[in-house]
Design a protein around this motif. Structure first.
Motif, short mmCIF file in Angstrom:
data_model
loop_
_atom_site.label_atom_id
_atom_site.label_comp_id
_atom_site.label_asym_id
_atom_site.label_seq_id
_atom_site.Cartn_x
_atom_site.Cartn_y
_atom_site.Cartn_z
N ALA A 47 -87.89 -52.67 10.91
CA ALA A 47 -88.04 -51.62 11.91
C ALA A 47 -88.47 -50.33 11.24
CB ALA A 47 -86.72 -51.42 12.66
N GLY A 48 -89.69 -49.92 11.50
CA GLY A 48 -90.24 -48.72 10.89
C GLY A 48 -91.09 -49.07 9.68
N LEU A 49 -92.34 -48.61 9.67
CA LEU A 49 -93.24 -48.93 8.56
C LEU A 49 -93.60 -47.65 7.82
CD1 LEU A 49 -94.66 -51.41 7.35
CD2 LEU A 49 -96.68 -50.81 8.69
N ILE A 107 -82.66 -58.00 10.14
CA ILE A 107 -83.50 -56.85 10.49
C ILE A 107 -83.19 -55.73 9.52
CG2 ILE A 107 -84.07 -55.11 12.22
CD1 ILE A 107 -83.30 -57.12 14.38
N LEU A 108 -84.23 -55.26 8.82
CA LEU A 108 -84.12 -54.10 7.94
C LEU A 108 -84.50 -52.87 8.77
CD1 LEU A 108 -85.94 -55.54 4.79
CD2 LEU A 108 -83.46 -55.35 5.15
N ASP A 109 -83.50 -52.09 9.13
CA ASP A 109 -83.70 -50.93 10.01
C ASP A 109 -83.93 -49.70 9.14
OD1 ASP A 109 -83.58 -48.85 11.79
OD2 ASP A 109 -81.57 -49.30 12.53
N PHE A 135 -81.01 -44.28 8.34
CA PHE A 135 -80.26 -43.19 8.96
C PHE A 135 -78.78 -43.35 8.60
CE2 PHE A 135 -78.13 -41.14 12.67
CZ PHE A 135 -78.65 -39.87 12.49
N PRO A 136 -78.38 -42.80 7.43
CA PRO A 136 -77.00 -43.00 6.95
C PRO A 136 -76.02 -42.00 7.53
CG PRO A 136 -78.23 -41.76 5.33
CD PRO A 136 -79.19 -42.04 6.46
N MET A 137 -76.03 -41.86 8.84
CA MET A 137 -75.16 -40.90 9.50
C MET A 137 -74.34 -41.63 10.57
SD MET A 137 -76.29 -38.34 7.76
CE MET A 137 -75.73 -36.84 8.48
N LEU A 153 -73.29 -56.23 10.87
CA LEU A 153 -73.88 -54.91 10.69
C LEU A 153 -73.61 -54.48 9.26
CD1 LEU A 153 -75.26 -52.52 12.18
CD2 LEU A 153 -72.96 -51.63 12.65
N SER A 154 -74.66 -54.11 8.53
CA SER A 154 -74.50 -53.78 7.11
C SER A 154 -75.39 -52.60 6.75
CB SER A 154 -74.84 -54.98 6.24
OG SER A 154 -76.25 -55.17 6.18
N SER A 155 -75.33 -52.23 5.47
CA SER A 155 -76.23 -51.23 4.92
C SER A 155 -76.60 -51.68 3.51
CB SER A 155 -75.59 -49.85 4.93
OG SER A 155 -76.54 -48.86 4.58
#
Length: 209
Positions: A47-49, A107-109, A135-137, A153-155
């Motif tokens: 998601a997002g290029l 999915i890599l967001d 978005f680490p918020m 859900l991960s980071s």
């Protein structure tokens, strides 16, 4: 002075400027890919290029995954395919989202602003993972979206010495570097101004010489 344990040997064949973003953006993408066991037959969405996402596409494709880029508009479809994606899904198109429901293993967001995670979670297959990286918020999550399908859900962490060395070796083997624009360090102000306008594809690297 740099302590030896914090230095990495650059594999032969990797351009130093193109490899520099691997130490940050690259390892941010690599860690969730490896944790999820991505390989041949896996389905990955990015998601997002941008500065993160373009490396996610390259790495996932090199691991053998079928990669799809998720974007608000179709304008980056050609870029996505050149980087190794097989498709681009327009996230503002409800019909496309419905057809892709329960499709992806990971999915890599990489979206860098506040956004609703629920539409992305609905695209995950059974026990799929959404890795939120851009978005680490604080972000609200509908826990029922995780419950249906046992989704995760991960980071991403900083990678550490072992994973970073592994990434550099993999990148050298597959000829992967970031798509960069090399600028003299005196142009750092111009680089920041262009970043604010989104005028970069996909990373700036400053030449300190």
């Amino acid at each position: 002075m740099l302590r030896e344990k914090f230095a990495y040997r650059l594999p032969a064949g990797l351009d130093p400027a193109g490899a520099a973003p691997l130490m940050c953006a690259g390892i941010t993408m690599w860690e969730p890919l490896r944790e999820a066991g991505i390989g041949a037959g896996s389905r990955v969405a990015v998601a997002g290029l941008g500065g993160l996402g373009h490396l996610g596409v390259k790495l996932a494709a090199a691991l053998g995954a079928e990669v799809t880029v998720l974007s608000r508009t179709p304008g980056k479809a050609d870029d996505a395919r050149e980087l190794g994606a097989v498709d681009l899904l327009v996230t503002t198109d409800d019909a496309q989202l419905a057809r892709a429901a329960s499709r992806f293993d990971l999915i890599l967001d990489t979206i860098c602003g506040p956004h609703d995670l629920s539409p992305l979670l609905r695209l995950l297959t059974l026990e799929g993972t959404l890795s939120v990286l851009g978005f680490p918020m604080q972000t609200p999550v509908n826990l029922m979206e995780l419950s249906f399908g046992r989704k995760k859900l991960s980071s991403s962490g900083t990678g550490g010495t072992r994973h970073t060395t592994e990434l550099l070796s993999f990148a050298a083997e597959h000829g992967i570097t970031a798509d960069i624009e090399l600028l003299p360090s005196a142009q750092v102000r111009q680089a920041f101004d262009r970043l604010e306008r989104g005028d970069v594809r996909y990373r700036f690297v400053l030449d300190l010489d």
